[in-house]
Design a protein around this motif. Sequence first.
Motif, PDB file in Angstrom:
ATOM      1  N   TYR A  28     -32.038  -6.851  18.899  1.00 43.40           N
ATOM      2  CA  TYR A  28     -31.338  -7.290  20.108  1.00 43.40           C
ATOM      3  C   TYR A  28     -32.410  -7.632  21.133  1.00 43.40           C
ATOM      4  O   TYR A  28     -33.287  -6.808  21.432  1.00 43.40           O
ATOM      5  CB  TYR A  28     -30.426  -6.184  20.657  1.00 43.40           C
ATOM      6  N   GLU A  30     -32.588  -8.019  24.413  1.00 39.19           N
ATOM      7  CA  GLU A  30     -32.776  -7.224  25.636  1.00 39.19           C
ATOM      8  C   GLU A  30     -33.442  -5.890  25.339  1.00 39.19           C
ATOM      9  O   GLU A  30     -34.189  -5.350  26.159  1.00 39.19           O
ATOM     10  CB  GLU A  30     -31.432  -7.007  26.355  1.00 39.19           C
ATOM     11  N   HIS A  31     -33.155  -5.344  24.172  1.00 41.85           N
ATOM     12  CA  HIS A  31     -33.812  -4.081  23.804  1.00 41.85           C
ATOM     13  C   HIS A  31     -35.289  -4.312  23.501  1.00 41.85           C
ATOM     14  O   HIS A  31     -36.151  -3.524  23.897  1.00 41.85           O
ATOM     15  CB  HIS A  31     -33.116  -3.420  22.612  1.00 41.85           C
ATOM     16  N   ARG A  33     -37.161  -6.461  24.774  1.00 39.76           N
ATOM     17  CA  ARG A  33     -37.840  -6.651  26.067  1.00 39.76           C
ATOM     18  C   ARG A  33     -38.009  -5.338  26.813  1.00 39.76           C
ATOM     19  O   ARG A  33     -39.035  -5.107  27.445  1.00 39.76           O
ATOM     20  CB  ARG A  33     -37.051  -7.639  26.941  1.00 39.76           C
ATOM     21  N   GLU A  34     -36.993  -4.458  26.758  1.00 39.43           N
ATOM     22  CA  GLU A  34     -37.091  -3.222  27.545  1.00 39.43           C
ATOM     23  C   GLU A  34     -38.234  -2.336  27.052  1.00 39.43           C
ATOM     24  O   GLU A  34     -38.748  -1.515  27.794  1.00 39.43           O
ATOM     25  CB  GLU A  34     -35.760  -2.443  27.569  1.00 39.43           C
ATOM     26  N   GLN A 159     -25.178   2.701  26.499  1.00 40.44           N
ATOM     27  CA  GLN A 159     -25.533   1.531  25.693  1.00 40.44           C
ATOM     28  C   GLN A 159     -24.245   0.852  25.258  1.00 40.44           C
ATOM     29  O   GLN A 159     -23.285   1.526  24.871  1.00 40.44           O
ATOM     30  CB  GLN A 159     -26.288   1.938  24.419  1.00 40.44           C
ATOM     31  N   GLN A 165     -24.793 -10.638  19.849  1.00 34.95           N
ATOM     32  CA  GLN A 165     -26.144 -10.517  20.410  1.00 34.95           C
ATOM     33  C   GLN A 165     -27.205 -10.250  19.343  1.00 34.95           C
ATOM     34  O   GLN A 165     -28.396 -10.178  19.671  1.00 34.95           O
ATOM     35  CB  GLN A 165     -26.183  -9.362  21.432  1.00 34.95           C
ATOM     36  N   GLU A 195     -29.904  -2.808  24.372  1.00 38.71           N
ATOM     37  CA  GLU A 195     -30.676  -2.176  25.441  1.00 38.71           C
ATOM     38  C   GLU A 195     -29.977  -0.917  25.957  1.00 38.71           C
ATOM     39  O   GLU A 195     -28.802  -0.703  25.696  1.00 38.71           O
ATOM     40  CB  GLU A 195     -30.915  -3.168  26.592  1.00 38.71           C
TER      41      GLU A 195
END
Length: 221
Positions: A28, A30-31, A33-34, A159, A165, A195
């Motif tokens: 995923y 966004e995860h 990136r985090e 979460q 996604q 994320e």
Amino acid sequence: MAYCRIVIIFVTYNTLFPMKIFCIGRNYAEHARELGNELPTEPLVFMKPTTALLQSPCDFYIPDFSDNVQHEVELVLRISKNGKHIAEKFAHKYYDHIGIGIDFTARDLQNRLKAKGSPWEIAKAFDGSAPIGEFIPIAKLPDPKNIDFALTRNGTTVQSGHTSQLIFSFDVLVSYISRFFTLQQGDLIYTGTPEGVGKVAIGDDLRGSINGREMLVCKVR
Ligand code: MN
């Protein structure tokens, strides 16, 4: 008679217990990136042993080797028949149940291992690191391409994700993994976390749901 019993035990074992547990990292965006990771260009696969499994409802004991164990809630596919070199267009025939699980991660340990370029196993695959909830037949879902899932921690949603996604779809994952490993009936695939991963604490009450239906309960001890 004795022969019969052996066959029955074997069949039961084969059906109820996974032979292998695959997990997918960074599926995923966004995860990824985090955690400061680049997006993968092909699936990132790792494995856990069956001793990592905890059947919901379960108690998870924070291990003494980490000060930062984090929850990663994930949809989990259950493989329904054996196969290798499975073409993507046939991959959907090889899984028929979906569940929800947690890929507990000792993030402090994992970060140290990542920095050295070392394997992740002790940070990802330790005893109890893979709680698993109940499974439902995929055919019973209103739309297998549109699945919502979520994790609450002490009643607050921490979460939530949706299959739209996914960077690599279920079919891509099954096809990809089967190039390297023969998939066997009962194998599990943890398909990656959205994320919102975070540190757990003693006393936490974690609950996972699919399409709003609670399917996993895990207490942190
Ligand atoms: Mn994960």
